[in-house]
Design an enzyme around this catalytic site. Sequence first.
Site, PDB file in Angstrom:
ATOM      1  N   ARG A  37       0.935  -1.210   0.176  1.00 47.31           N
ATOM      2  CA  ARG A  37      -0.075  -0.050  -0.018  1.00 47.31           C
ATOM      3  C   ARG A  37       1.063   1.229   0.096  1.00 47.31           C
ATOM      4  NH1 ARG A  37      -5.775  -1.095   1.764  1.00 47.31           N
ATOM      5  NH2 ARG A  37      -5.937  -2.647   0.050  1.00 47.31           N
ATOM      6  N   ARG A  41      -3.537   6.181   0.915  1.00 48.74           N
ATOM      7  CA  ARG A  41      -4.084   7.366   1.152  1.00 48.74           C
ATOM      8  C   ARG A  41      -3.352   8.390   2.287  1.00 48.74           C
ATOM      9  NH1 ARG A  41      -9.848   4.845   2.584  1.00 48.74           N
ATOM     10  NH2 ARG A  41      -8.292   2.929   2.843  1.00 48.74           N
ATOM     11  N   ARG A  50      -7.146  11.390  -5.923  1.00 53.42           N
ATOM     12  CA  ARG A  50      -8.353  10.206  -5.860  1.00 53.42           C
ATOM     13  C   ARG A  50      -9.768  11.239  -5.548  1.00 53.42           C
ATOM     14  NH1 ARG A  50     -10.449   7.232  -6.467  1.00 53.42           N
ATOM     15  NH2 ARG A  50     -10.920   6.127  -4.500  1.00 53.42           N
ATOM     16  N   ASP A  86      -6.425  -3.330  -7.857  1.00 51.04           N
ATOM     17  CA  ASP A  86      -7.062  -3.786  -6.451  1.00 51.04           C
ATOM     18  C   ASP A  86      -7.127  -5.363  -6.809  1.00 51.04           C
ATOM     19  OD1 ASP A  86      -8.171  -2.923  -4.055  1.00 51.04           O
ATOM     20  OD2 ASP A  86      -9.521  -4.405  -4.506  1.00 51.04           O
ATOM     21  N   TYR A 164     -14.290 -13.041  -0.268  1.00 46.55           N
ATOM     22  CA  TYR A 164     -14.952 -11.735  -0.434  1.00 46.55           C
ATOM     23  C   TYR A 164     -16.114 -11.963  -1.486  1.00 46.55           C
ATOM     24  CZ  TYR A 164     -11.595  -8.334   0.877  1.00 46.55           C
ATOM     25  OH  TYR A 164     -11.036  -7.338   1.604  1.00 46.55           O
TER      26      TYR A 164
HETATM   27  O1  CP3 Z   1       0.241   0.385  -3.140  1.00 48.65           O
HETATM   28  C1  CP3 Z   1      -0.254  -0.808  -3.029  1.00 48.65           C
HETATM   29  O2  CP3 Z   1      -0.063  -1.748  -2.536  1.00 48.65           O
HETATM   30  C2  CP3 Z   1      -0.911  -1.089  -4.534  1.00 48.65           C
HETATM   31  C3  CP3 Z   1      -2.162  -0.984  -4.667  1.00 48.65           C
HETATM   32  C4  CP3 Z   1      -3.007  -2.140  -4.009  1.00 48.65           C
HETATM   33  C5  CP3 Z   1      -4.515  -1.613  -3.512  1.00 48.65           C
HETATM   34  N1  CP3 Z   1      -5.233  -2.877  -3.288  1.00 48.65           N
HETATM   35  C6  CP3 Z   1      -4.892  -0.220  -3.794  1.00 48.65           C
HETATM   36  C7  CP3 Z   1      -6.000   0.129  -2.778  1.00 48.65           C
HETATM   37  C8  CP3 Z   1      -3.050  -3.209  -3.747  1.00 48.65           C
HETATM   38  C9  CP3 Z   1      -1.893  -4.349  -3.742  1.00 48.65           C
HETATM   39  C10 CP3 Z   1      -4.250  -3.725  -3.183  1.00 48.65           C
HETATM   40  C11 CP3 Z   1      -4.704  -5.316  -2.596  1.00 48.65           C
HETATM   41  C12 CP3 Z   1      -5.821  -5.535  -1.952  1.00 48.65           C
HETATM   42  N2  CP3 Z   1      -7.181  -4.968  -2.049  1.00 48.65           N
HETATM   43  C13 CP3 Z   1      -5.982  -6.370  -1.133  1.00 48.65           C
HETATM   44  C14 CP3 Z   1      -4.667  -7.534  -0.586  1.00 48.65           C
HETATM   45  C15 CP3 Z   1      -3.913  -6.811   0.296  1.00 48.65           C
HETATM   46  C16 CP3 Z   1      -4.179  -6.567   1.660  1.00 48.65           C
HETATM   47  O3  CP3 Z   1      -4.455  -5.471   1.900  1.00 48.65           O
HETATM   48  O4  CP3 Z   1      -4.375  -7.465   2.522  1.00 48.65           O
HETATM   49  C17 CP3 Z   1      -7.261  -6.445  -0.544  1.00 48.65           C
HETATM   50  C18 CP3 Z   1      -7.517  -7.339   0.564  1.00 48.65           C
HETATM   51  C19 CP3 Z   1      -7.806  -5.569  -1.136  1.00 48.65           C
HETATM   52  C20 CP3 Z   1      -9.535  -5.079  -0.987  1.00 48.65           C
HETATM   53  C21 CP3 Z   1      -9.568  -3.872  -0.669  1.00 48.65           C
HETATM   54  N3  CP3 Z   1      -9.462  -3.006  -1.404  1.00 48.65           N
HETATM   55  C22 CP3 Z   1      -9.760  -3.403   0.689  1.00 48.65           C
HETATM   56  C23 CP3 Z   1      -9.729  -4.061   1.981  1.00 48.65           C
HETATM   57  C24 CP3 Z   1      -9.682  -2.070   0.367  1.00 48.65           C
HETATM   58  C25 CP3 Z   1      -9.843  -0.822   1.589  1.00 48.65           C
HETATM   59  C26 CP3 Z   1     -10.990  -0.275   1.717  1.00 48.65           C
HETATM   60  C27 CP3 Z   1     -11.020   0.951   2.812  1.00 48.65           C
HETATM   61  O5  CP3 Z   1     -11.898   1.784   2.466  1.00 48.65           O
HETATM   62  O6  CP3 Z   1     -10.146   1.055   3.626  1.00 48.65           O
HETATM   63  C28 CP3 Z   1      -9.564  -1.426  -0.662  1.00 48.65           C
HETATM   64  C29 CP3 Z   1      -9.428  -0.044  -1.623  1.00 48.65           C
HETATM   65  C30 CP3 Z   1      -8.090   0.250  -1.833  1.00 48.65           C
HETATM   66  N4  CP3 Z   1      -7.152  -0.621  -2.699  1.00 48.65           N
HETATM   67  C31 CP3 Z   1      -7.397   1.381  -1.598  1.00 48.65           C
HETATM   68  C32 CP3 Z   1      -6.037   1.470  -2.243  1.00 48.65           C
HETATM   69  C33 CP3 Z   1      -5.170   2.299  -2.117  1.00 48.65           C
HETATM   70  C34 CP3 Z   1      -8.078   2.594  -0.660  1.00 48.65           C
HETATM   71  C35 CP3 Z   1      -9.282   3.032  -1.171  1.00 48.65           C
HETATM   72  C36 CP3 Z   1      -8.983   4.531  -2.106  1.00 48.65           C
HETATM   73  O7  CP3 Z   1      -7.833   4.623  -2.624  1.00 48.65           O
HETATM   74  O8  CP3 Z   1     -10.006   5.096  -2.170  1.00 48.65           O
END
Ligand code: CP3
Length: 366
Positions: A37, A41, A50, A86, A164
């Site tokens: 990540r 954010r 974003r 994602d 999921y």
């Molecule tokens: O920087 C990085 O690591 C690359 C981008 C990345 C994202 N998601 C961007 C993202 C990666 C590798 C992921 C993988 C991902 N997504 C996983 C596996 C890794 C882990 O965390 O265990 C999972 C479980 C997800 C599903 C997911 N997507 C979740 C649980 C969330 C968070 C929701 C929240 O509101 O907190 C996301 C959203 C997400 N994916 C964000 C980012 C930067 C944040 C939301 C946004 O940017 O608006």
Amino acid sequence: SKDDLILPKDFPQLLNDTFLRAARGEETEHVPVWCMRQAGRYLPEFRESRAGKDFFETCRSPAACCELTLQPLRRFPFDAAIIFSDILVVPQAMGMDVQMVPGKGPTFPEPLKEPEDLQRLHVKVDVAKELGYVFKAITLTRHKIEGKVPLIGFTGAPWTLMSYMIEGGGSNTHSKAKRWLYRHPEASHMLLKMLTDVIVEYLLGQVAAGAQALQVFESHAGILGPAEFKEFSLPYLRDIARRVKDKLKEAGKDVPMIAFAKDAHYGLEDLSQSHYEVVGLDWTIDPRSARERTGGKVSLQGNMDPCALYAPKERISDIVKKMLEGFGTRGYIANLGHGLYPDMDPENVGAFVKAVHQHSKQMIKQ
Ligand code: CP3
């Protein structure tokens, strides 16, 4: 558009291959470091890019994904970048609706409830068509990154995606998804197999587009017990690595693969013998015991508690030093044990990266 003309060839020469060498267990001048990540954010510029835009719309814009991937590299000397995307784009490609609800996280309006619901999924997924936007983002980013560091592609692992698709979003117990494992084992295997087939093609497409390493996120491994992990997660993780590697070998390509099975302590020995070059670790595993249990068979990645970034900078430096001493500097990629949180201070992320580079240079010189 102009981006469509950008082809996955004639990429700029790679200037820093420290991460790739560490993944292969080769000697390096310092321990490479990146953060899960890292495009997220906690960066004000990320929040600004974003702002007001739908999350999955952003994922579908190669130019936006490229910009978000590059943002952390402008601030910190990370040794790798991970493409902004994602894991849930795969269930979308299979025909499921997924929305990112602000404040709630990913949400499936119509999750899978019973085995009959598998019929709602596309039988044959045209990966190039459904996920071509990710491939375009990777190709564009490979050009724009100017060879600074390698670009990592990624996917969710079958069990994590299955959980999921059944839970419909985040969950504490994951009882709906686990109910399937105990009540519908055959349908569960059918779904896991369907996901595996799509994932294999998806990863190969990412490499063809320019990804230089691949990470498989089994983020929900820890909610399984050892027996369920062995039956419903490990075989698919192995199958993915074997099939991807076989195909890449035919093409004369060698792309390191990382398995990150969060909280799967009991699976560490098995994971280290599953065709992945690197095993990613969460923070609940002691570095020395992880080394012993994986017997030098793989490189290790991780595993500082992300919350250690809330500590003052000097304390972060001490924690990093202990972590490096535990893992040793060979066959090791420094990272956190999970992703960065939105309220983390970018300055402390910088302190983490700096501490990894400084301490490891010292240790390697001696
Ligand atoms: O920087 C990085 O690591 C690359 C981008 C990345 C994202 N998601 C961007 C993202 C990666 C590798 C992921 C993988 C991902 N997504 C996983 C596996 C890794 C882990 O965390 O265990 C999972 C479980 C997800 C599903 C997911 N997507 C979740 C649980 C969330 C968070 C929701 C929240 O509101 O907190 C996301 C959203 C997400 N994916 C964000 C980012 C930067 C944040 C939301 C946004 O940017 O608006």
